[in-house]
Design an enzyme around this catalytic site. Structure first.
Site, PDB file in Angstrom:
ATOM      1  N   HIS A   1       0.866  -1.187   0.000  1.00  0.00           N
ATOM      2  CA  HIS A   1       0.000   0.000   0.000  1.00  0.00           C
ATOM      3  C   HIS A   1       0.896   1.228   0.000  1.00  0.00           C
ATOM      4  O   HIS A   1       1.589   1.502   0.980  1.00  0.00           O
ATOM      5  CB  HIS A   1      -0.896  -0.016   1.241  1.00  0.00           C
ATOM      6  CG  HIS A   1      -1.881   1.115   1.305  1.00  0.00           C
ATOM      7  ND1 HIS A   1      -2.817   1.200   2.319  1.00  0.00           N
ATOM      8  CD2 HIS A   1      -2.091   2.200   0.515  1.00  0.00           C
ATOM      9  CE1 HIS A   1      -3.559   2.286   2.140  1.00  0.00           C
ATOM     10  NE2 HIS A   1      -3.119   2.919   1.048  1.00  0.00           N
TER      11      HIS A   1
ATOM     12  N   GLU B   1      -2.064  -1.437  -3.513  1.00  0.00           N
ATOM     13  CA  GLU B   1      -3.195  -0.799  -2.854  1.00  0.00           C
ATOM     14  C   GLU B   1      -2.966   0.706  -2.850  1.00  0.00           C
ATOM     15  O   GLU B   1      -1.854   1.171  -2.562  1.00  0.00           O
ATOM     16  CB  GLU B   1      -3.335  -1.305  -1.414  1.00  0.00           C
ATOM     17  CG  GLU B   1      -3.633  -2.788  -1.326  1.00  0.00           C
ATOM     18  CD  GLU B   1      -3.742  -3.279   0.100  1.00  0.00           C
ATOM     19  OE1 GLU B   1      -4.285  -4.374   0.304  1.00  0.00           O
ATOM     20  OE2 GLU B   1      -3.276  -2.571   1.026  1.00  0.00           O
TER      21      GLU B   1
ATOM     22  N   HIS C   1      -7.948  -8.282   5.525  1.00  0.00           N
ATOM     23  CA  HIS C   1      -7.876  -7.288   6.596  1.00  0.00           C
ATOM     24  C   HIS C   1      -8.132  -7.962   7.942  1.00  0.00           C
ATOM     25  O   HIS C   1      -9.201  -8.495   8.204  1.00  0.00           O
ATOM     26  CB  HIS C   1      -8.845  -6.122   6.431  1.00  0.00           C
ATOM     27  CG  HIS C   1      -8.428  -4.927   7.255  1.00  0.00           C
ATOM     28  ND1 HIS C   1      -7.382  -4.093   6.897  1.00  0.00           N
ATOM     29  CD2 HIS C   1      -8.870  -4.448   8.440  1.00  0.00           C
ATOM     30  CE1 HIS C   1      -7.223  -3.156   7.801  1.00  0.00           C
ATOM     31  NE2 HIS C   1      -8.112  -3.351   8.761  1.00  0.00           N
TER      32      HIS C   1
END
Length: 246
Positions: free
Chosen positions: A42, A70, A191
């Site tokens: 990310h 991400e 997650h």
């Protein structure tokens, strides 16, 4: 089922001292060699862990398995993605004050913007997923704006305090996954997944990929990264023998 290993928190340790180690790119190579099916990172707007230089290096060395970027749906990130050309972009919500991503993307409220945003990424050969809560409205909107896939946010499941809450969240995730597949979308999840809670999610046959980071990196401190990745792969494979390819 594929395992995407998120390497962000290798960079978190490095950035705690603003130094050169540990190197998340080296971590990506170790994870790949240990059996990771994808490397996920990310690039946040505040650059709190992964840096632009990491992204360049990751694209140069991660060629045998997919590279999943991400990112927030900003013009800056879109241009970086078009230049780097990850195999996939996963669009996530982002708040500077959050410790980690707190929920799914509100695709419904951004349909016109995301439709054009995603089209430009896809025109440049990049597959696109949206990171959404297990809500049919958001999944349908993801299909309508042109996403190839949805990644279902499993945070509420991971944070459940009772067996009843966990069962309810697994039901929601399963229902969302079935719905996503019925629309022709690929379905992923992630997650908050750990070695102790991953298997009920891995059992959902409509989900073909899990993206896991913090738990693997945390266990790598004690086990080593190679063994931490292999251990997670083993847990997933115990309940999902079918090997699904992109």
């Amino acid at each position: 089922m594929r395992l995407g290993v998120n390497i962000d928190h290798i960079a978190t340790v490095r950035e705690a001292r603003k130094t050169y180690e540990p190197d998340p790119v080296k971590g990506a190579i170790i994870a790949r060699d240990a059996g990771a099916d994808q490397i996920t990172f990310h690039l946040r707007e505040d650059r709190r862990h992964i840096q632009d230089s990491d992204v360049e290096k990751l694209r140069a060395v991660i060629t045998e398995i997919p590279l999943n970027m991400e990112m927030a749906a900003t013009e800056e990130m879109k241009q970086i993605a078009i230049r780097i050309k990850p195999d996939r972009v996963t669009i996530v919500p982002e708040k500077r004050e959050e410790i980690t991503t707190e929920g799914g993307l509100d695709v419904v409220s951004m349909t016109d913007y995301l439709r054009e945003f995603i089209k430009e990424l896809k025109d440049n050969g990049i597959n696109v997923a949206t990171f959404v809560d297990p809500v049919e409205e958001q999944i349908k909107a993801s299909m309508e704006v042109g996403a190839d896939a949805v990644e279902i946010h499993t945070g509420e499941y991971a944070n459940a305090r009772s067996d009843k809450e966990r069962d309810n969240e697994i039901f929601r995730i399963k229902k969302a996954a079935v719905y996503g597949r019925s629309l022709g979308l690929k379905v992923f999840a992630g997650h908050g997944l750990t070695y102790t809670n991953v298997q009920p999610v891995a059992e959902i046959e409509e989900i073909e990929e899990l993206n896991i980071g913090h738990s693997i990196i945390a266990n790598a401190i004690f086990l080593g990264l190679d063994e931490a990745v292999r251990k997670m792969k083993k847990l997933i494979n115990e309940v999902r023998r079918k090997d699904i390819r992109v």
